[in-house]
Design a protein around this motif. Structure first.
Motif, short mmCIF file in Angstrom:
data_model
loop_
_atom_site.label_atom_id
_atom_site.label_comp_id
_atom_site.label_asym_id
_atom_site.label_seq_id
_atom_site.Cartn_x
_atom_site.Cartn_y
_atom_site.Cartn_z
N LYS A 288 4.31 -1.21 -10.97
CA LYS A 288 5.59 -1.69 -10.47
C LYS A 288 6.21 -2.65 -11.49
O LYS A 288 5.51 -3.27 -12.29
CB LYS A 288 5.40 -2.43 -9.13
N ALA B 167 -0.28 -4.89 -12.46
CA ALA B 167 0.75 -5.54 -11.65
C ALA B 167 1.58 -6.47 -12.53
O ALA B 167 1.06 -7.08 -13.47
CB ALA B 167 0.10 -6.32 -10.52
N ASP C 252 2.29 5.25 -8.06
CA ASP C 252 1.24 5.99 -8.77
C ASP C 252 1.66 7.43 -9.04
O ASP C 252 1.17 8.06 -9.99
CB ASP C 252 -0.05 5.99 -7.96
N ASN D 216 -0.34 -3.78 -6.60
CA ASN D 216 0.99 -3.82 -7.21
C ASN D 216 1.05 -3.25 -8.62
O ASN D 216 2.02 -3.51 -9.35
CB ASN D 216 1.50 -5.26 -7.19
N ARG D 217 0.07 -2.44 -8.98
CA ARG D 217 0.13 -1.79 -10.30
C ARG D 217 1.29 -0.81 -10.34
O ARG D 217 1.81 -0.37 -9.30
CB ARG D 217 -1.20 -1.10 -10.62
N ARG E 145 2.69 1.51 -3.43
CA ARG E 145 1.74 1.82 -4.51
C ARG E 145 1.55 3.33 -4.65
O ARG E 145 1.48 3.86 -5.77
CB ARG E 145 0.39 1.16 -4.23
N THR F 36 0.84 -1.21 0.00
CA THR F 36 0.00 0.00 0.00
C THR F 36 0.87 1.25 0.00
O THR F 36 0.61 2.22 -0.74
CB THR F 36 -0.92 0.00 1.23
#
Length: 398
Positions: A70, A368, A33, A67-68, A29, A26
């Motif tokens: 990354k 992710a 972002d 996990n987007r 992320r 979290t």
């Protein structure tokens, strides 16, 4: 494929993400972002006995959302060669994030003193269940355990119901956000000192901090918070009420809202009633006040009362299910959900960052990563040759 920055805001920073489960991902992320180059470092498949809990189902909505933005590098830190790869990556990193038990990083040589010798500017961010030191430092800590020990379960639920967990991972998520703030603060301070530092937080401390006014009431006033159900413990009328077709929330706290509320419901006598003349008295006499309000609310629909009260300047809103909340026009206007095509070829939906920077906003640019999807490119960026990468693969290091 090189790093794809989701925003220009943090694109000059590189973050090594060694964290697992929820609190650490979290935290990271948020940095991803806003454009940081985040490298998720995880053991190759079959190394970690707990991998099914946090790494195997990479297509799940939860894993994708956490996990987007990354990249993924597989690395077996149990092998000396794996530790050496990580140390090489630390040389060019700005931040390292981990949520191991406190003794693990010392055992791996990844404690702050060791990392700062490699890179004096690096910031190590550590998340633990109970803190880096103290009698509980080596205890494992999951969100529900901390909800109980942090007091949240004692004030959640209906009066007399017994302890109830909150329906979301409050301690995990809040700790992640607190640590993200700590990392950003340390990066700002580094601009002055030129030095990194150790940033750490525990789920227990973060959960107690989230108790906020409940904890402060006890510490300063001796007022022991208890379960109040859907009623606000210190304000009235404020809580859940029932219209003819279902429940809705009302927030008529404070004298201004109270006066507007009485006018909207055409009940001027409430303003003259000595039992309701102050907030404290309205709380003390909540039973009678709620009964009288409820009799009125039962005569019309949720939609009627929410519209009437909001037009009068009194906070009120429906109680949504999760599907309903995503259908709300304001939620859609805010762009809370964004759909993109994932690397597997299908579409995934993501919950966007709730804070907006007008000039350099956060975004979701990619899903992710696959397990070790970017291993080759990251190693080559770190200076490893094609032959060296092949050797690391053959020896089970990556």
């Amino acid at each position: 494929m090189p790093a794809i920055h989701a925003s220009a805001a943090l694109q000059r920073f590189r973050v090594l993400d060694l964290s697992r489960v929820r609190s650490g991902p979290t935290c990271v992320r948020m940095l991803a972002d806003f454009g940081a180059d985040v490298i998720r470092i995880e053991p190759p498949p079959g190394i970690d006995p707990n991998e099914a809990m946090f790494a195997a189902d990479r297509w799940s909505g939860d894993f994708q959302n956490l996990n987007r933005n990354k990249r993924s590098l597989t690395l077996n830190l149990k092998k000396p060669e794996g530790a050496e790869v990580l140390k090489r990556l630390v040389k060019s990193a700005d931040v390292v994030v981990e949520n191991w038990r406190p003794d693990v990083k010392e055992r791996l040589g990844m404690d702050y003193e060791s990392l700062s010798r490699i890179n004096p500017r690096v910031i190590l961010a550590s998340i633990s269940g109970f803190g880096q030191t103290g009698p509980y430092a080596h205890r494992p800590g999951f969100d529900q355990i901390i909800q109980g020990m942090g007091g949240l379960m004692s004030v959640t639920g209906l009066p007399g119901q017994g302890p109830v967990r909150a329906g979301l991972a409050v301690s995990d998520s809040s700790t992640g956000l607190y640590v993200a703030i700590g990392i950003l603060t340390a990066l700002l301070e580094r601009e002055i000192s030129g030095k990194g530092q150790w940033v750490h937080a525990s789920l227990l401390h973060a959960q107690i901090a989230m108790m906020d006014f409940q904890g402060a009431r006890y510490l300063n006033d001796g007022d022991v918070p208890v379960q109040a159900g859907n009623d606000h413990p210190t304000s009235s009328p404020m809580g859940l009420f029932h219209a003819a077709n279902g429940p809705f929330n009302l927030g008529a706290s404070g004298e201004g809202n109270w006066q507007r509320f009485c006018a909207a419901l055409k009940q001027p006598q409430w303003l003259k009633d000595p039992d309701f003349s102050t907030e404290k008295l309205r709380v003390r006499n909540r039973g009678r006040l709620t009964k009288e309000i409820q009799e009125i609310f039962s005569t019309a629909t949720v939609e009627h009362w929410v519209k009437l009260l909001n037009e009068a300047g009194v906070p009120a809103g429906p109680v949504y299910t999760v599907p309903q909340l995503f259908e709300d026009p304001q939620v859609q206007h805010l762009g809370v959900a964004k759909k993109i095509t994932a690397w597997q070829g299908g579409d995934r939906s993501f919950i966007t960052q709730p804070v907006t920077l007008e000039r350099t906003p956060a975004d979701v640019k990619r899903s992710a990563p696959g397990w070790g999807e970017h291993t080759d490119e990251i190693l080559k960026e770190a200076g490893y040759s094609e032959d060296a990468v092949t050797s690391l693969k053959n020896s089970g290091v990556v």
